[in-house]
Design an enzyme around this catalytic site. Structure first.
Site, PDB file in Angstrom:
ATOM      1  N   GLY A 121       0.836  -1.204   0.000  1.00 39.70           N
ATOM      2  CA  GLY A 121       0.000   0.000   0.000  1.00 39.70           C
ATOM      3  C   GLY A 121       0.867   1.249   0.000  1.00 39.70           C
ATOM      4  O   GLY A 121       0.678   2.144  -0.793  1.00 39.70           O
ATOM      5  N   GLY A 133       1.417  -7.224   4.033  1.00 40.30           N
ATOM      6  CA  GLY A 133       2.565  -7.965   3.520  1.00 40.30           C
ATOM      7  C   GLY A 133       3.749  -7.799   4.452  1.00 40.30           C
ATOM      8  O   GLY A 133       4.850  -8.271   4.180  1.00 40.30           O
ATOM      9  N   THR A 134       3.504  -7.128   5.573  1.00 39.53           N
ATOM     10  CA  THR A 134       4.580  -6.783   6.492  1.00 39.53           C
ATOM     11  C   THR A 134       4.855  -7.858   7.529  1.00 39.53           C
ATOM     12  O   THR A 134       5.910  -7.862   8.154  1.00 39.53           O
ATOM     13  CB  THR A 134       4.201  -5.491   7.235  1.00 39.53           C
ATOM     14  OG1 THR A 134       2.867  -5.665   7.746  1.00 39.53           O
ATOM     15  CG2 THR A 134       4.201  -4.303   6.307  1.00 39.53           C
ATOM     16  N   ARG A 140      11.775  -3.127  20.805  1.00 39.20           N
ATOM     17  CA  ARG A 140      11.861  -4.582  20.816  1.00 39.20           C
ATOM     18  C   ARG A 140      11.612  -5.146  19.420  1.00 39.20           C
ATOM     19  O   ARG A 140      10.730  -4.682  18.695  1.00 39.20           O
ATOM     20  CB  ARG A 140      10.804  -5.168  21.763  1.00 39.20           C
ATOM     21  CG  ARG A 140      10.872  -6.701  21.862  1.00 39.20           C
ATOM     22  CD  ARG A 140       9.626  -7.291  22.475  1.00 39.20           C
ATOM     23  NE  ARG A 140       9.424  -6.909  23.870  1.00 39.20           N
ATOM     24  CZ  ARG A 140      10.029  -7.501  24.900  1.00 39.20           C
ATOM     25  NH1 ARG A 140      10.874  -8.489  24.694  1.00 39.20           N
ATOM     26  NH2 ARG A 140       9.781  -7.108  26.123  1.00 39.20           N
ATOM     27  N   LEU A 182      10.142  -7.997  17.333  1.00 39.72           N
ATOM     28  CA  LEU A 182       9.146  -9.053  17.544  1.00 39.72           C
ATOM     29  C   LEU A 182       9.450 -10.289  16.718  1.00 39.72           C
ATOM     30  O   LEU A 182       9.048 -11.404  17.067  1.00 39.72           O
ATOM     31  CB  LEU A 182       7.756  -8.515  17.199  1.00 39.72           C
ATOM     32  CG  LEU A 182       7.315  -7.331  18.074  1.00 39.72           C
ATOM     33  CD1 LEU A 182       6.098  -6.652  17.475  1.00 39.72           C
ATOM     34  CD2 LEU A 182       7.023  -7.800  19.497  1.00 39.72           C
ATOM     35  N   ASN A 183      10.131 -10.075  15.599  1.00 37.47           N
ATOM     36  CA  ASN A 183      10.483 -11.188  14.719  1.00 37.47           C
ATOM     37  C   ASN A 183      11.656 -10.700  13.868  1.00 37.47           C
ATOM     38  O   ASN A 183      11.498  -9.771  13.065  1.00 37.47           O
ATOM     39  CB  ASN A 183       9.265 -11.550  13.848  1.00 37.47           C
ATOM     40  CG  ASN A 183       9.561 -12.624  12.813  1.00 37.47           C
ATOM     41  OD1 ASN A 183      10.655 -12.694  12.255  1.00 37.47           O
ATOM     42  ND2 ASN A 183       8.580 -13.455  12.537  1.00 37.47           N
ATOM     43  N   GLY A 235       7.360   1.175  15.748  1.00 35.46           N
ATOM     44  CA  GLY A 235       7.174   0.795  14.344  1.00 35.46           C
ATOM     45  C   GLY A 235       8.480   0.782  13.578  1.00 35.46           C
ATOM     46  O   GLY A 235       9.444   1.442  13.958  1.00 35.46           O
ATOM     47  N   GLU A 254       8.594   2.282   8.178  1.00 37.11           N
ATOM     48  CA  GLU A 254       8.939   3.455   7.372  1.00 37.11           C
ATOM     49  C   GLU A 254      10.309   4.047   7.650  1.00 37.11           C
ATOM     50  O   GLU A 254      10.842   4.782   6.827  1.00 37.11           O
ATOM     51  CB  GLU A 254       7.855   4.524   7.558  1.00 37.11           C
ATOM     52  CG  GLU A 254       6.572   4.102   6.861  1.00 37.11           C
ATOM     53  CD  GLU A 254       5.352   4.896   7.266  1.00 37.11           C
ATOM     54  OE1 GLU A 254       4.976   5.800   6.530  1.00 37.11           O
ATOM     55  OE2 GLU A 254       4.761   4.602   8.327  1.00 37.11           O
TER      56      GLU A 254
HETATM   57 MO1  MOS Z   1       2.268   4.711   5.526  1.00 33.96          MO
HETATM   58  S1  MOS Z   1       2.781   6.164   4.157  1.00 33.96           S
HETATM   59  O1  MOS Z   1       1.873   5.700   6.846  1.00 33.96           O
HETATM   60  O2  MOS Z   1       0.958   3.949   4.852  1.00 33.96           O
END
Ligand code: MOS
Length: 691
Positions: A234, A462-463, A578, A580-581, A652, A655
């Site tokens: 996405g 897909g993450t 952390r 996670l994988n 996160g 990004e």
């Molecule tokens: Mo990401 S650009 O916050 O989907």
């Protein structure tokens, strides 16, 4: 098995075997196919639309146009979701950009729909397009970025501090319009069962898509179900709701048939968002020791005529380094393009590029090692808010990244390093991205056979969400991960967050963790076999400034005659809380690095300035780094759990990898060639004649 284990993605085999069903893979009984009619001018008005030649073809069910489009709800009071283009499709006869949806054909087959779409006769009154921000005098200064970050900020006295700085520089850096180009083009399959709407949509937010559809079709949220078990990428372009989703539902209602609207790659370029172009001016002032005295960062970017989204390039500038005098400003020009939207670290990707190139130029001006310059400006607490960081190991990133890369062996002089006749350049830059957490719920159930199922209305882009949410639940339940499965991507499940801003793990993962702990307690007390938890950022998160940090090191080789640039080596050291994988985490950071290479060297959407029309609307003309010829990408994960960010301490990481990467490449190209290129993507022509 425990948290962090590098287990493979659970959806991998399904995808490789073609058994993962995407939005366009749905074939409900009685399906009809839709094809868009797209404007062929970038500005003006539709004077007339003749749909008769299309309607005369046997098998054409309807042609929706502004003349017969059913009325939808008001644009106001849109709660719990966002329209990508804040203007309803086919709601008026204005044309505000090339490729705007001006009609929709629904037919018995896809071929017929496409053929009939070409038969729709449109007469336009053309207006004056302006696709370039320099040519638009319709400008404004936005106050904030969706209420998350201020876009006009100032601390200290920047003018005074700049003029008092022993070292100062000012340069402008440009980034191009970019399109997300996920592998799976945007698609929707919609059907009605009485007054209930079911939509299979390729989306980063099943709940927000549901809320937007419920609003516009005047339905209670419970009457709309959005299903999206898999997303083929996405990158932000499926975060908000775009016209096709609304039109597919409207067409299904108008025809009484399930309708599939799967956009061609070409059609995805005009109204599914893009990253706006930026022209950024960065001024830096520093003392003899390299300590920053002043930073000014001004961004000129774009939005559409109806748009509200802007690329917030300056949002990280006040936070990244210790500095008393900082001014950040944004100005936005309205242009005749589709609406921009969030794309791969919106703000940080473009803004850290400019800031980190300017830092490299400052290091050169002072005669200081670029890494040492960053160290000297390290911020121990958030200089913008004064809050402590929830956790910050940026110095460790510098150290471990530099060591793995061999940075100490860098000869600081440009054009000083060569190998096999190639000019070799080494560059580095900082990376950063905020840690986002949003309200989310999740449910964990014990099944009679001793297995567990985790459910949440989030989605796996897909993450690796299917995989890591099972890992989180298994760890909290104290059971092997094989005993836990996840069901996601359905708005009928417990409400969870939009997958944007690298927030899914921290948001949904926290709710899964808490639900699983609750269930474990219940089970040991002989209680109910099901527990639900809701998690949202609380007092803990408010006291701290939470960001991820990292450092990239890159080696490029530049052909001294042809100016071809090759990225030979990347070392990225990342502090993202952390892990996670380790497998999915490595993949997320590598993905960011690869997209950073794309942004640095390949990606650019072109418009014809005379007509305002898109000239790059396929993957032959818009280049993406699908097979980057990089021999080595090494990702070092610091893996320090964040003690002040949610119950699992994971920030996160989707990004951050792209942030800083274009700057490292620009800095390395300068080190190789002695040429400063201040525009992305870096094209051969920009250095060829200066070599
Ligand atoms: Mo990401 S650009 O916050 O989907």
């Amino acid at each position: 098995m425990s948290l962090g284990d590098p287990i493979p993605r659970r959806d991998g085999p399904l995808k490789v075997a073609g058994r993962a069903t995407y939005a366009a893979d749905q074939h409900p009984q009685g399906i009809a196919y839709a094809a868009p009619v797209l404007s062929t001018i970038a500005s003006g008005e539709v004077l007339s639309i003749d749909t008769r030649p299309a309607m005369q073809r046997a098998g054409v069910l309807t042609v929706l146009t502004p003349d017969n489009m059913p009325a939808l709800g008001q644009l106001t009071d849109l709660k719990g979701g966002t329209l990508g283009e804040p203007r309803l499709p086919l709601s008026d006869r204005l044309v505000e950009y090339d490729g705007q949806l001006v009609g929709l054909v629904v037919a018995e087959s896809l071929e017929l729909a496409n053929e009939a779409a070409a038969l729709v006769q449109i007469v336009y009154a053309p207006g004056t397009p302006r696709s370039e921000i320099e040519r638009s005098s319709d400008r404004f200064r936005p106050k904030d970025f969706y209420g998350i970050a201020e876009l006009q900020t100032q601390r200290g006295d920047v003018d005074e501090a700049l003029s008092a700085s022993p070292f100062r520089l000012q340069h402008s850096y440009e980034t191009s319009v970019e399109h997300h180009n996920p592998m799976e083009p945007h698609a929707t399959t919609a059907l009605w069962e009485g007054d209930r709407l079911i939509v299979y949509d390729s989306t980063q937010g099943v709940i927000s898509t549901r809320n937007v559809l419920a609003h516009f079709f005047g339905l209670p949220a419970g009457n709309v179900r959005v299903i999206c078990p898999y997303v083929g990428g996405g990158f932000g372009s499926k975060g908000y709701v775009w016209p096709r989703t609304i039109l597919a539902a409207a067409a299904a209602k108008a025809t009484g048939r399930p309708v599939k609207l799967a956009l061609s790659r070409q059609a995805t370029f005009s109204n599914n968002g893009h990253r706006g172009r930026t022209i950024q001016t960065v001024s830096l002032g520093a003392d003899q020791l390299g300590r920053l005295i002043a930073i000014r960062h001004h961004t000129l970017t774009q939005t559409s005529l109806a748009g509200v989204h802007v690329e917030p390039s300056g949002i990280a500038t006040g936070m990244l380094y210790a500095c008393d005098n900082v001014a950040v400003s944004h100005e936005v020009a309205r242009v005749t393009t589709g609406s921009p939207t969030a794309m791969r670290a919106p703000g940080e990707a473009s803004g850290v590029y400019a800031l980190e190139c300017a830092m490299d130029e400052l290091a050169e001006a002072i005669g200081m090692d670029p890494l040492e310059l960053r160290r000297r400006n390290h911020a121990v607490s958030d200089p913008e808010t004064g809050k402590p960081f929830s956790s910050k190991h940026l110095l460790a990133c510098y150290e471990r990244g530099a060591q793995a890369f061999g940075w100490s062996r860098r000869d600081p002089r440009p054009r000083s390093m060569t190998a096999n006749g190639m000019l070799i350049g080494w560059g580095m830059a900082s990376a950063t991205y905020p840690a986002n957490m949003r309200p989310s719920s999740a449910r964990v159930e014990a099944e009679p056979d001793g297995r567990f199922v985790v459910t949440a209305a989030t989605q796996d882009l897909g993450t690796g969400a299917y995989t890591i949410l099972a890992q989180i639940a298994a760890a909290a339940l104290g059971v092997p991960v094989e005993k836990v499965r996840c069901e996601l991507g359905d708005s009928a499940l417990p409400e969870a967050t939009l997958s944007g801003g690298s927030s899914t793990s921290a948001s949904v993962g926290s709710a899964v963790h808490e639900a699983a702990l609750k269930l474990r307690t219940q089970l040991s007390a002989g209680g109910a076999p099901m527990a639900e938890a809701h998690h949202e950022p609380g007092e803990l998160e408010k006291q701290y400034s939470a960001h991820s940090f990292g450092a990239h090191f890159v080696e490029v080789a530049v052909d001294p005659e042809l100016a071809v640039i090759r990225v030979r080596r990347v070392v990225s050291a990342m502090d993202v809380g952390r892990i996670l994988n380790h497998r999915t985490a490595q993949s997320q950071i590598r993905g960011g690095v690869v997209w950073g290479i794309g942004m640095a060297l390949m990606e650019r959407t072109g418009f014809d300035p005379a007509t305002g029309r898109l000239v790059t609307r396929n993957l032959a003309d818009y280049l993406v780094p699908v097979n980057p010829d990089v021999p080595e990408i090494q990702v070092i994960l610091i893996d320090e759990p964040d003690p002040h960010f949610g119950p699992i301490g994971a920030r996160g990481m989707g990004e951050i990898g792209i942030t800083g990467l274009p700057a490292v490449i620009a800095n390395a190209v300068w080190h190789a060639t002695g040429v400063r290129v201040r525009r992305l993507p870096i094209v051969i022509e920009s250095i060829l004649h200066q070599l």
